[in-house]
Design an enzyme around this catalytic site. Structure first.
Site, short mmCIF file in Angstrom:
data_model
loop_
_atom_site.label_atom_id
_atom_site.label_comp_id
_atom_site.label_asym_id
_atom_site.label_seq_id
_atom_site.Cartn_x
_atom_site.Cartn_y
_atom_site.Cartn_z
N ASP A 134 0.88 -1.17 0.00
CA ASP A 134 0.00 0.00 0.00
C ASP A 134 0.92 1.23 0.00
OD1 ASP A 134 0.95 0.35 2.57
OD2 ASP A 134 -1.01 0.32 3.56
N HIS A 135 0.36 2.38 0.27
CA HIS A 135 1.15 3.62 0.25
C HIS A 135 2.25 3.61 1.33
CE1 HIS A 135 -2.31 3.92 2.86
NE2 HIS A 135 -1.69 4.85 3.58
N CYS B 137 3.51 -2.86 3.86
CA CYS B 137 2.59 -1.79 4.23
C CYS B 137 3.33 -0.96 5.29
CB CYS B 137 1.22 -2.32 4.69
SG CYS B 137 1.21 -3.25 6.23
N GLY B 138 2.60 -0.12 6.02
CA GLY B 138 3.29 0.73 6.99
C GLY B 138 4.00 -0.08 8.06
N THR B 139 3.28 -1.05 8.62
CA THR B 139 3.85 -1.90 9.67
C THR B 139 4.24 -3.29 9.17
OG1 THR B 139 1.64 -2.69 10.18
CG2 THR B 139 2.45 -0.80 11.46
N GLY B 140 3.69 -3.70 8.05
CA GLY B 140 3.82 -5.09 7.59
C GLY B 140 2.74 -5.97 8.17
N VAL B 141 2.03 -5.46 9.17
CA VAL B 141 1.06 -6.29 9.89
C VAL B 141 -0.25 -6.43 9.11
CG1 VAL B 141 -0.31 -6.50 11.99
CG2 VAL B 141 2.05 -5.74 12.14
N GLY B 142 -0.81 -5.31 8.69
CA GLY B 142 -2.10 -5.36 7.99
C GLY B 142 -2.05 -6.24 6.76
N HIS C 12 11.11 -23.45 9.06
CA HIS C 12 10.17 -24.21 9.88
C HIS C 12 8.72 -24.09 9.42
CE1 HIS C 12 12.86 -24.66 13.72
NE2 HIS C 12 13.44 -25.10 12.63
N ASN C 13 8.34 -22.91 8.93
CA ASN C 13 6.92 -22.68 8.58
C ASN C 13 6.66 -22.77 7.09
OD1 ASN C 13 7.35 -19.88 10.76
ND2 ASN C 13 6.64 -21.90 11.40
N ARG D 138 7.44 1.61 7.59
CA ARG D 138 7.64 2.57 8.67
C ARG D 138 8.36 1.93 9.87
NH1 ARG D 138 1.35 4.37 8.00
NH2 ARG D 138 1.60 5.45 6.00
N HIS E 130 8.09 -30.43 11.28
CA HIS E 130 7.69 -29.19 10.61
C HIS E 130 6.61 -29.47 9.56
CE1 HIS E 130 10.77 -27.37 12.89
NE2 HIS E 130 11.75 -27.97 12.23
N ARG F 246 3.23 -30.07 11.18
CA ARG F 246 2.57 -28.83 11.63
C ARG F 246 1.97 -28.04 10.47
NH1 ARG F 246 7.87 -28.41 15.32
NH2 ARG F 246 7.18 -29.91 16.89
C1 RB5 Z 1 -1.76 2.85 6.45
O1 RB5 Z 1 -1.77 4.10 7.03
C2 RB5 Z 1 -1.36 1.79 7.47
O2 RB5 Z 1 -2.37 1.59 8.39
C3 RB5 Z 1 -1.00 0.51 6.76
O3 RB5 Z 1 0.05 0.76 5.87
C4 RB5 Z 1 -0.51 -0.63 7.63
O4 RB5 Z 1 0.48 -0.19 8.52
C5 RB5 Z 1 -1.53 -1.43 8.30
O5 RB5 Z 1 -1.23 -2.44 8.93
#
Ligand code: RB5
Length: 152
Positions: A10-11, A67-72, A100-101, A111, A136, A139
């Site tokens: 994403d951005h 993404c910003g965190t990689g989490v979403g 392993h995974n 970010r 492995h 699992r």
């Molecule tokens: C976008 O602002 C931000 O929420 C997205 O890039 C990401 O960090 C979500 O997990």
């Protein structure tokens, strides 16, 4: 033959995605870019899905997602059956999630990690193979069974 890697962001991950694509192209990888294509605000699931489908369809060996965190984007990617996406910011995890995974998607936060660390994370991920067999594999098979049992 060059290795095909799917890319999506994403951005928040756009700049890091471009950096890593250039880094891997220099090494002879074929980088397939599923967007986004600018820093304009957008929604990471829209880009994660086509990149992950390229992995599931066999056109690309794995996906690198940003993404910003990689989490979403990792949460979105893990909704697709057969995708094992890991959000990493340390090289040990980036290596072990392959070993392993049998992870087939690495997710990085634009970010969170700088260019230099991101290169090391990608190096660790792309140079490590799954430790086939034994505990492995069992699992991974159990994860696949959870997916298979889930109602649509
Ligand atoms: C976008 O602002 C931000 O929420 C997205 O890039 C990401 O960090 C979500 O997990």
């Amino acid at each position: 033959m060059s290795r095909n890697i799917a890319f999506a962001s994403d951005h928040g991950g756009f700049e890091l995605k471009n950096h890593i694509m250039a880094y891997l192209k220099e090494q002879g990888y074929n980088c397939v870019d599923f967007g986004s294509h600018s820093e304009e605000s957008c929604d990471y699931p829209d880009y994660a899905v086509p990149a992950c489908n390229a992995v599931l369809g066999g056109e690309c060996e794995c996906a690198l997602l940003f993404c910003g965190t990689g989490v979403g984007i990792s949460i979105a990617a893990n909704k697709l059956r057969g995708i094992r996406a890991c959000c990493c910011s340390d090289t040990f995890s980036a290596e072990m999630t392959r070993a392993h995974n049998d992870a087939n998607a690495l997710c990085l936060g634009g970010r969170v990690v700088g260019f230099g660390l991101a290169e090391k994370l990608v190096d660790a991920f792309l140079s490590t193979s799954f430790m086939e067999g034994g505990n492995h594999r069992r699992r991974i098979d159990k994860i696949a069974a959870i997916e298979a049992e889930q109602k649509l």
